[in-house]
Design an enzyme around this catalytic site. Sequence first.
Site, short mmCIF file in Angstrom:
data_model
loop_
_atom_site.label_atom_id
_atom_site.label_comp_id
_atom_site.label_asym_id
_atom_site.label_seq_id
_atom_site.Cartn_x
_atom_site.Cartn_y
_atom_site.Cartn_z
N SER A 1 -12.87 39.28 -47.91
CA SER A 1 -12.01 40.32 -47.31
C SER A 1 -12.75 41.17 -46.30
O SER A 1 -12.18 41.57 -45.29
CB SER A 1 -11.49 41.25 -48.40
OG SER A 1 -10.56 40.61 -49.20
N ASP B 1 -3.51 38.31 -48.51
CA ASP B 1 -4.89 38.22 -48.97
C ASP B 1 -5.07 36.97 -49.83
O ASP B 1 -4.26 36.69 -50.72
CB ASP B 1 -5.26 39.48 -49.76
CG ASP B 1 -6.72 39.83 -49.60
OD1 ASP B 1 -7.57 39.02 -50.02
OD2 ASP B 1 -7.01 40.90 -49.04
O1 LIG Z 1 -14.53 41.99 -54.53
C1 LIG Z 1 -13.81 41.07 -54.87
O2 LIG Z 1 -12.73 41.23 -55.47
C2 LIG Z 1 -14.27 39.66 -54.61
O3 LIG Z 1 -15.64 39.57 -54.78
C3 LIG Z 1 -13.95 39.26 -53.23
O4 LIG Z 1 -12.60 39.44 -52.94
P1 LIG Z 1 -12.11 40.06 -51.57
O5 LIG Z 1 -13.12 39.68 -50.55
O6 LIG Z 1 -10.79 39.39 -51.34
O7 LIG Z 1 -11.97 41.51 -51.76
MN LIG Z 2 -9.33 39.16 -49.18
MN LIG Z 3 -10.83 38.16 -53.14
#
Ligand SMILES: O=C(O)[C@H](O)COP(=O)(O)O
Ligand SMILES: [Mn+2]
Ligand SMILES: [Mn+2]
Length: 557
Positions: A81, A28
Amino acid sequence: MGSSEFTWKLPDHPRLPKGRTVAVVVLDGWGEAEPDPYNCIHVADTPALDSLRKGAPDKWRLIKAHGTAVGLPTDDDMGNSEVGHNALGAGRIYAQGAKLVDLALASGKIYEGEGFKYIKECFENGTLHLIGLLSDGGVHSRLDQLQLLVKGAAEHGAKRIRVHILTDGRDVLDGSSVGFVETLENDLAKLREKGVDAHIASGGGRMYVTMDRYENDWNVVKRGWDAQVLGEAPYKFRSAVEAVKKLRAEPNANDQYLPPFVIVDENGKAVGPIVDGDAVVTFNFRADRMVMLAKALEYENFDKFDRVRFPKVHYAGMLQYDGELKLPSHYLVSPPEIERTSGEYLVHNGIRTFACSETVKFGHVTFFWNGNRSGYFNPELEEYVEIPSDTGIPFNVRPKMKAVEIAEKARDAILSRKFDQVRVNLPNGDMVGHTGDMEATIIGCKAADEAVKIILDAVEQVGGIYVVTADHGNAEDMVKRDKSGQPLVDKSGNIQILTSHTLRPVPIAIGGPGLAPGVRFRRDLAEAGLANVAATVINLHGFEAPSDYEPTLIEVV
Ligand SMILES: O=C(O)[C@H](O)COP(=O)(O)O
Ligand SMILES: [Mn+2]
Ligand SMILES: [Mn+2]
């Protein structure tokens, strides 16, 4: 595809065998960028990933992970993500929440839908409450969408509006919250001139108030509930701009972790608790960090924390956040219909699947991977394991997170030979990257690399195949840059740390003793992205991918 000829059965791949264990590793927040002191992945000791890179171009390449390649409105949108894992798992590019909301607002269709009509029923006698992330990050929500919605709701009859804000500093620069609050305050002042009683009612930092995910820490949601619904918080201010400025001035304060506050009137009374007869809209389009609040707002039976009061409201999400739970039951915009994901196809073709991460990323390799659908397709063939994340600390405090534990679970699953696919998400590059702490991020990246090594060793032992990739960038660039790529400094001469994701491509590597001879990355897909991975993985299981999937990355020569 006409339903009459539809079948879940996938054709055999003409050249690739079945029966190999395939490990799918998603790092990630692990993008590709030039070597640079602000590239934590480059600075970190990462021997496993370094050796995979040597397989280029046949076994290692870059793929797109941002913008239109993953269904976001423009190529200026960084990856995230949700869209990343949706693309990885679904093998096709869907117009994602951000874009669907843009379209619904631009056409005005949002106001004609069932969700808005339901909300509108409260406009005559009740207050419209809007709860969500206040920034232009475009990952969970967007300020311009909120602005349009507030204006549109007023035009459609809302007489009393209360906005409950969550400050960002994670998808956008830390400190930017003040400007976003000022913008919203200006808009609300204009509405007041037109006779609409519109105010910000409460707030707090997104990571400390409301926006927890995957039930890691219900206290986060409770703190928000107390402020938003009960009108109670440790801090009280007369205005939100004052609140954010004063709370940010505390030592070590930042936008992500501001404590909860309520806005009060001249008598010290909260201006906007949520009461019976009100309407509530959670204006984030992204699901993961809204599901918990949606449950608290919607479920009659609820035991995660003491709600004290459970107001009878008309509640709608900007989108429906969970397609399996149908949560929330009312929503303003229909979510992308992500169906026939690779996970669903593979279980229908007998592939036994193991998926694992720690809590903060668990839903990424399950819920997002399966098209925002919770639960198993077939519990007989699938096992999803969640390793509890640390709670109550920012992740730079323990940057190794549970990477090794995740890898050990994956290793055991691989060695057990009970599974055909073993899929993990390793969170460090992203979760530690978001803290903006470079030293910790470097430690986190090293831990993720060690985890990869554990998994590759297990693949080696069982004669399996590995696919190592990432969902979007983060740790590879920790500084805001000017157009020429030079780090930007603020007024006090400090480097502006980038806590957010990036626009960078991500690596993908394939290999392992089970990879059939002659398999290599095709040379004709320069523009390929995350959505091309699903067909690739399906091929490595010995099947042809569905014809409407984005093309496979591999060929057999
Ligand atoms: O929700 C989060 O932590 C961020 O806004 C985005 O991070 P992620 O897309 O990697 O979860
Ligand atoms: Mn991610
Ligand atoms: Mn993130």
